[in-house]
Write a protein that holds these residues in place. Sequence first.
Motif, PDB file in Angstrom:
ATOM      1  N   GLY A 167      26.277  -1.952 -23.007  1.00  0.00           N
ATOM      2  CA  GLY A 167      25.508  -1.045 -23.851  1.00  0.00           C
ATOM      3  C   GLY A 167      26.401  -0.103 -24.634  1.00  0.00           C
ATOM      4  N   SER A 168      25.862   0.491 -25.724  1.00  0.00           N
ATOM      5  CA  SER A 168      26.614   1.487 -26.491  1.00  0.00           C
ATOM      6  C   SER A 168      25.627   2.427 -27.169  1.00  0.00           C
ATOM      7  CB  SER A 168      27.495   0.819 -27.545  1.00  0.00           C
ATOM      8  OG  SER A 168      26.709   0.378 -28.623  1.00  0.00           O
TER       9      SER A 168
ATOM     10  N   ARG B  15      25.502   3.246 -30.327  1.00  0.00           N
ATOM     11  CA  ARG B  15      25.045   2.640 -31.585  1.00  0.00           C
ATOM     12  C   ARG B  15      24.041   1.530 -31.338  1.00  0.00           C
ATOM     13  NH1 ARG B  15      26.335   1.509 -36.954  1.00  0.00           N
ATOM     14  NH2 ARG B  15      28.039   2.999 -37.043  1.00  0.00           N
ATOM     15  N   GLY B  16      24.246   0.822 -30.300  1.00  0.00           N
ATOM     16  CA  GLY B  16      23.339  -0.288 -30.006  1.00  0.00           C
ATOM     17  C   GLY B  16      23.292  -1.287 -31.143  1.00  0.00           C
ATOM     18  N   GLU B  17      22.074  -1.615 -31.558  1.00  0.00           N
ATOM     19  CA  GLU B  17      21.937  -2.630 -32.612  1.00  0.00           C
ATOM     20  C   GLU B  17      21.837  -2.011 -34.002  1.00  0.00           C
ATOM     21  OE1 GLU B  17      18.868  -5.490 -31.688  1.00  0.00           O
ATOM     22  OE2 GLU B  17      19.497  -5.557 -29.586  1.00  0.00           O
TER      23      GLU B  17
END
Length: 154
Positions: free
Chosen positions: A140-141, A143-145
Motif C-alpha cells: 500500500g501507499s 498515493r494509491g491508485e
Amino acid sequence: MSASRSEVTVRILRLGNGGGASLPAYASEGAAGADLAAALQTPLTLKPGERALVPTGLAVELPDGFEMQIRPRSGLAARHGVTVLNSPGTVDSDYRGEVKVLLINLGAEAVTISDGERIAQAVIAPVTRAEFRLVDALSGSVRGEGGFGSTGRK
Ligand SMILES: O=c1ccn([C@H]2C[C@H](O)[C@@H](COP(=O)(O)OP(=O)(O)OP(=O)(O)O)O2)c(=O)[nH]1
Ligand SMILES: [Mg+2]
C-alpha cells in the motif's frame, strides 16, 4: 578529467557509407552529450512534418551495463523546429548496426541538413535492469491508485 568524473570507453567503427564521418564530440568541458553529425552523400531536405532516419556513418560498441541516449539539440529545435522524434532514442549495448538519428521537422519551413552537420547529441548512461516478478498484490501507499493530476492543479 576531475576525480569525481567517470569515463567509459566506447569503441567506434566508421562504416563504409560514412567516408570521413565525424566521431561524437563533446563541445565543451562539461558537456553531458557528445554531438552526433549527419553522414550524407547529398544534403537532406525535410519538409514541414517530414521525418527521416539520418545516418551517422558510425557503429558503436557500448560497454555492458550502458546505453547511448540520442537526444535533440536545443539549438536546432529552437531555430528550426527540428527534433528527435523518438527522443531519447535508445542504443542498446548489444547493437552493432549503424547509429541513426530519427529527425522530424516540426517547423513551418523546409530545413536542409548537410553532411557533417551536428544533428543530435549522445548521452552515455548507466542502465539498471530489473527482474520482473509477478505477484498477487502490491504494498500500500498514500498515493494509491491516484495519478494523472490527482494531486491537484498547482
Ligand atoms: O534513435 C535510435 C534508436 C535506436 N537505434 C538502434 C540502436 C538500438 O539498439 C536499435 C533498436 O532500437 P529500439 O529498441 O528503440 O527499437 P525497436 O523498435 O524496439 O527495434 P528492435 O526490435 O530492433 O529492438 O536501433 C538507433 O540507431 N537510433
Ligand atoms: Mg527494442
